[in-house]
Design an enzyme around this catalytic site. Structure first.
Site, PDB file in Angstrom:
ATOM      1  N   ASP A 238      -3.646   1.150   1.015  1.00  0.00           N
ATOM      2  CA  ASP A 238      -2.769   1.966   0.173  1.00  0.00           C
ATOM      3  C   ASP A 238      -3.372   2.279  -1.196  1.00  0.00           C
ATOM      4  O   ASP A 238      -2.637   2.528  -2.152  1.00  0.00           O
ATOM      5  CB  ASP A 238      -1.404   1.286  -0.008  1.00  0.00           C
ATOM      6  CG  ASP A 238      -0.651   1.123   1.300  1.00  0.00           C
ATOM      7  OD1 ASP A 238      -0.884   1.935   2.218  1.00  0.00           O
ATOM      8  OD2 ASP A 238       0.142   0.174   1.424  1.00  0.00           O
ATOM      9  N   GLU A 239      -4.692   2.274  -1.302  1.00  0.00           N
ATOM     10  CA  GLU A 239      -5.328   2.543  -2.591  1.00  0.00           C
ATOM     11  C   GLU A 239      -6.333   3.683  -2.537  1.00  0.00           C
ATOM     12  O   GLU A 239      -7.109   3.877  -3.474  1.00  0.00           O
ATOM     13  CB  GLU A 239      -6.009   1.263  -3.117  1.00  0.00           C
ATOM     14  CG  GLU A 239      -5.017   0.157  -3.460  1.00  0.00           C
ATOM     15  CD  GLU A 239      -5.684  -1.022  -4.145  1.00  0.00           C
ATOM     16  OE1 GLU A 239      -6.884  -0.910  -4.487  1.00  0.00           O
ATOM     17  OE2 GLU A 239      -5.009  -2.052  -4.323  1.00  0.00           O
TER      18      GLU A 239
END
Length: 294
Positions: A238-239
């Site tokens: 999620d980055e």
């Protein structure tokens, strides 16, 4: 250079994406080159980052009709004459192309069904090449549309084997992978095959509430805004580089179930925008950031 077509078209437009260190003369150099070869520029967008290491980003769209050489020859000449002069990273795609998309989904189908509807209505100029799921739930929704549906169940023990099956379906057959609430973490085995070509939808306004069950986290934290984020998938969960985000206001009265319902509305729209911008070559990635020309 990457062009998402099997055969170079001779009609429509070409989309040139460029990024390079900022310096005077870049727009003039590109425009003059295209003018000399008979190209009519129909759209141009640019951005200069400034700062200590200023970087320049450009998207130009030009008509293929009227060129004094084939599109492939024009691309080769650009790569030989213009790009080296400015230290450019660049690629060309074509409006007539229909990038091939694989949609991966688990057991929550709102994003999948929304993308299928947009594709059927002509909103997404692409080919949905396949849907892959670790559940068999959405086969009745997908196969009547003529889209192949592949059920690849997975457990912790079978994940390496399942990813090899996944790769055998994807490799050479698709240009873009869309994780439409595919609740499995992809390993570098898959990620490395599709750099900057795997789009994930995360059901929170990143960087808040990374990981599982962000709506529960949001409810417990008492937030007044929830959101969704579409980003390129990387090894860091999620980055990856963020493509698009949106939000909705909520209150203390909203239950977790209401947050989920409202959040799914945002997820559909945010993911659809990101997919459309990608297939229209409107996104440039630099480091962990994106420049988007919507």
């Amino acid at each position: 250079m990457i062009a998402l077509v099997n055969e170079t078209p001779t009609e429509g437009t070409a989309r040139l994406l460029v990024q390079c260190p900022d310096r005077p003369g870049i727009i003039a150099g590109v425009s003059q080159f295209l003018f000399q070869h008979g190209a009519n520029i129909v759209q141009a967008d640019e951005y200069a980052s400034g700062g200590e290491e200023p970087r320049f980003f450009l998207r130009m769209e030009y008509e293929l009709a009227g060129l004094d050489a084939s599109p492939d020859e024009i691309a080769a000449l650009f790569g030989a004459e213009v790009a080296p002069r400015f230290g450019m990273h660049w690629n060309i795609s074509y409006s007539a192309s229909r990038p091939r998309i694989a949609i991966l989904v688990s057991n929550v189908g709102h994003c999948l069904l929304d993308l299928l509807w947009r594709w059927r209505s002509g909103e997404l100029h692409a080919e949905i090449a396949m849907v892959i799921s670790n559940h068999d739930r959405f086969r009745p929704d997908v196969e009547p549309l003529g889209v192949p549906y592949h059920h690849l169940p997975v457990t912790r023990e079978t994940k390496p084997e399942q990813e090899q099956q996944l790769l055998s379906l994807l490799r050479g057959n698709v240009d873009l992978v869309v994780l439409a609430r595919y609740m499995q973490i992809l390993t570098p085995t898959v990620l490395d095959e599709f750099p900057q070509a795997i789009i994930n939808i995360h059901h929170s306004f990143l960087p808040a509430f990374i990981g599982a069950d962000p709506y529960r986290q949001a409810r417990e934290r008492g937030v007044k805004i929830i959101g969704a984020t579409a980003h390129y998938a990387t090894e860091d969960l999620d980055e990856g580089p963020i493509i698009e985000q949106d939000v909705a206001r909520v209150s203390h009265r909203d239950t977790r179930a209401e947050l989920i319902r409202r959040g799914r509305e945002i997820e559909r729209v945010v993911l659809a925008r990101a997919v459309r911008w990608h297939i229209e070559s409107r996104i440039l990635v630099h480091g962990n950031q994106t420049v988007v020309f919507p």
